[in-house]
Design an enzyme around this catalytic site. Structure first.
Site: not given
Length: 768
Positions: A31, A34, A454, A654, A658
């Site tokens: 649970c 724990c 971008d 990408d 960036d």
């Protein structure tokens, strides 16, 4: 290029400290309490920087200083907390989860199923016998209570033995958890009933034949909780299906050429870098590598989401898990197992599934003290009913109400609320080519107000071509283009490649370059054939003192209005040409922008292009807010400015330039067709190049976080409402009380419902 960059297990910080990252498989957690206890034990270990424990995966992820502590010390800390842990080992050729772990998960389900069947076979007749007491004469005989004892005892102590063993371990370490509550509840019911049967005077009973026993309650509680655990285990098994599907993409064997040209079938785990592997039509490629012989077309949809096969020739890269559709070829293995593109995707998903969203800290904090609070409420409930209970029923009402409180309050649902949603959400994302780094990302994505794109390679195809060359003052067009191409030879910028490509298409061979200088964000300065050549934006000409005529400005404005980026060329301090480069806009860009705006998000574009070109592109794709003429190092500054104005910003890019902006943004999204640096800086990686996947990524993150909030709400609401009901708070007004049997069924149902709600994320679709 690999679709994603692998994150190392060890990294040296600026202070020289080497941080190791390891995963531990933790046994015995039942649970949320724990989870909290194991985390505390690990964090107290000297040298541990962070420790996160995931209840759904039974994994602990620990970052620690290897000079101070070790994995053996970490496993010892878990042992001292009352649990067992082993380091998760992976073979070099393995993608992730070992076969032993998968077998262990299946075995747990099978063990629970056998226990449920055993318990049910004994509990059903026990329930019939108990409920017929005084109603069916043939079943109302002097030894009925003894028969109930004989039926209930194996159920409680054999089928339910795990609860008592785990409770004993917890109590030995001075703690309490779900097992403590179950063991106390069933133990009290069974113990009292046993005293009534064998030593009634010790139970204060002088006429045992007239006193009701509670064997059926103890047995039914165990049976229903085991049934709930079995259903939960089965449902939790489905949350990891995405990982297994990904790993199943790697074939089990490979045709390897060794021993002087002999082809042999080997397990994929035995393939090593440098091996030559034979691929035939219809074969699935086992590892990453480079073609050395032959040509073909490869279906890479599992990595990129693109349905069309990709042509492959000698020198091209192939990736493990992709499918060869036509032709035969050989390739040299370069990356295997967890180093391969598929292995890195599996690893990223596993790390995400093992992470936590910040909202989960609330559940962990509450559950750490929850069990002790429940024990106190159960004792208070018992005491109150002993005082105010109906005449002659005080003890039985007090005991049953206290047992109901103990059983119904088990905090299993709290422990499952967050990790199951994260597991399913990130797994579904991987299936759609969306890699989410961790649970915190989901929470940040939920709060977004703006998405900043971008331009180059994100909204555009990133493959610009030269469209116009207008010479000035009688300059020769071919000579201008030859000199400009020579100057651009040293640049890797996409615009430079467009100029070089156009020169080569016309058969112009660029001369050698004597001097080259890249002026960041402005253009190129070079010495070519004894001439000083400048190629770049108007600001470069201004910087170097070159006059830009009205004729040139008019041509630049015309080109910019058609979304073409103007480039100026100057030779020996004199402007000689205006060129234009166009980068085609992706067909799906307008749809992606419209979808984001429909989700209530603001959309902006950031680019180094001049204002006219940028605004023309923005108009074509439906973006009003355009940030133009931004130098590479200024993108992160612009993102910070937006954040300071109150926006919660996602940056989509990408390129290498960036990366700072991706880190600065509240949420960094890298297009998988871009560079490894960009993707390593991002929170979400979109493996396929389709910009519409950005919308899918945000929508999936929102849906996952929404599911987490639903799970936590119902888990908390369940306990808040159920505990008072079990305690009998409503009895004075309604006469309602809650049977321990009903409480056990409700507790099991709450855990299963949380997992089932999380599994709904598996139905998430693109565009959804």
């Amino acid at each position: 290029m690999s679709p994603i960059e692998q994150k190392p297990d060890a990294a040296s910080g600026t202070d020289g400290v080497v941080s190791e990252r390891t995963e531990l498989a933790v046994q015995g957690m039942t649970c949320a309490s724990c989870v909290s206890r194991v985390e505390r034990a690990l964090k107290k270990t000297p040298g541990v920087a962070t420790a996160e424990v995931n209840f759904a995966t039974s994994r602990a992820t620990v970052v620690y200083d290897s000079a101070v502590t070790s994995t053996s010390a970490l496993t010892a800390a878990v042992h001292d907390a009352g649990y067992e842990a082993t380091r998760v080992e992976n073979e070099s050729g393995s993608l992730g989860e070992t076969t032993a772990e998968a077998d262990s998960a299946r075995e747990e389900y099978e063990v629970l199923k056998r226990r449920v069947i055993f318990a049910a076979v004994l509990t059903i007749p026990l329930m019939v016998l108990a409920m017929s007491h005084g109603k069916i004469p043939v079943l109302d005989f002097p030894g009925a209570n003894l028969v109930q004892f004989l039926l209930a005892t194996p159920v409680v102590f054999f089928a339910g033995g795990r609860f008592f063993r785990a409770a004993a371990r917890s109590m030995a370490h001075g703690s309490a958890d779900m097992n403590t509550l179950v063991a106390l509840g069933t133990g009290v019911a069974w113990g009292y009933s046993t005293l009534v049967v064998f030593a009634p005077h010790l139970a204060g009973v002088h006429s045992p034949g007239m006193v009701h026993v509670y064997f059926e309650a103890a047995a039914a509680i165990v049976t229903l909780i085991l049934l709930g655990r079995m259903l939960e285990a089965r449902a939790r098994g489905r949350t990891g299906e995405a990982i297994r599907k990904l790993m199943d993409l790697q074939p089990p064997t490979a045709a390897v050429v060794r021993d002087g040209g002999v082809e042999m079938q080997l397990p994929v785990q035995q393939v090593v870098a440098g091996d030559v592997i034979v691929i035939r039509p219809g074969d699935r490629i086992p590892v990453d590598g480079t073609l050395t012989e032959g040509h073909s077309s490869v279906d890479e949809s599992m990595l990129t989401g693109e349905s069309l096969p990709v042509a492959k020739a000698v020198g091209d890269e192939v990736f493990g898990g992709t499918m060869n559709t036509a032709g035969a070829f050989r390739f040299k293995a370069t990356r295997i197992g967890r180093d391969s593109a598929l292995g890195q995707i599996v690893r990223m998903v596993q790390e995400a599934q093992g992470s936590k969203a910040p909202i989960a800290r609330l559940a962990d904090s509450v559950s750490g003290y929850f069990t002790w609070v429940v024990l106190a409420i159960a004792l208070l409930t018992f005491a109150v009913w002993m005082v105010v209970g109906p005449e002659g029923e005080q003890f039985s009402r007090a005991m049953m109400s206290a047992v109901a409180v103990l059983i119904i309050a088990c905090p299993c649902a709290l422990g499952l609320a967050t990790p199951t949603a994260i597991m399913v959400g990130t797994g579904r994302g991987a299936e759609l080519g969306i890699l989410i780094r961790n649970g915190e990302v989901l929470e940040r994505a939920h709060k977004l107000t703006m998405v900043v794109f971008d331009k180059t390679g994100t909204l555009t195809q990133g493959t610009p071509t030269l469209t116009d060359v207008m010479t000035l003052d009688g300059a020769d067009q071919s000579e201008v283009l030859r000199l400009a191409a020579a100057a651009e030879e040293g640049s890797e910028h996409p615009l430079a490649q467009a100029v070089i490509g156009a020169a080569r298409e016309r058969g112009l061979e660029p001369p050698g370059v004597e001097m080259f200088e890249a002026v960041a964000g402005h253009g190129i300065a070079a010495r070519v054939d004894g001439h000083d050549v400048l190629v770049g934006a108007e600001r470069l000409m201004e910087l170097r003192g070159v006059e830009v005529s009205a004729e040139a400005r008019a041509e630049m404005n015309r080109l910019a209005s058609h979304a073409r980026a103007p480039l100026l060329v100057a030779v020996d301090g004199r402007l000689v040409a205006v060129m234009a480069v166009a980068d085609p806009i992706k067909a799906e860009a307008e749809e992606a922008v419209a979808s984001l705006r429909a989700m209530g998000l603001k959309v902006a574009m950031i680019t180094g292009d001049n204002r006219a070109v940028a605004e023309a592109v923005g108009k074509l794709v439906g973006i009003d807010q355009v940030l133009s003429e931004v130098l590479p190092d200024g993108k992160s500054t612009e993102v910070r400015r937006l954040q300071e104005s109150g926006e919660v910003v996602a940056m989509v890019g990408d390129g290498i330039n960036d990366a700072p902006a991706l880190v600065q943004a509240d949420l960094g999204v890298a297009m998988g067709t871009g560079t490894d640096v960009a993707m390593e800086s991002a929170d979400i990686t979109v493996v396929r190049g389709d910009v519409r996947a950005v919308t899918d990524a945000v929508a999936l993150a929102r849906a996952t976080f929404r599911t987490i909030r639903q799970n936590l709400f119902w888990a908390f609401a369940y306990n808040v409402a159920a505990i008072p009901l079990a305690a009998g708070v409503l009895y004075p007004w309604t006469g309602w009380t809650l049977s321990p049997i009903v409480a056990s069924a409700a507790m099991s149902l709450s855990s299963v419902s949380v997992v089932a709600n999380s599994l709904r994320l598996k139905r998430f679709k693109r565009g959804g």
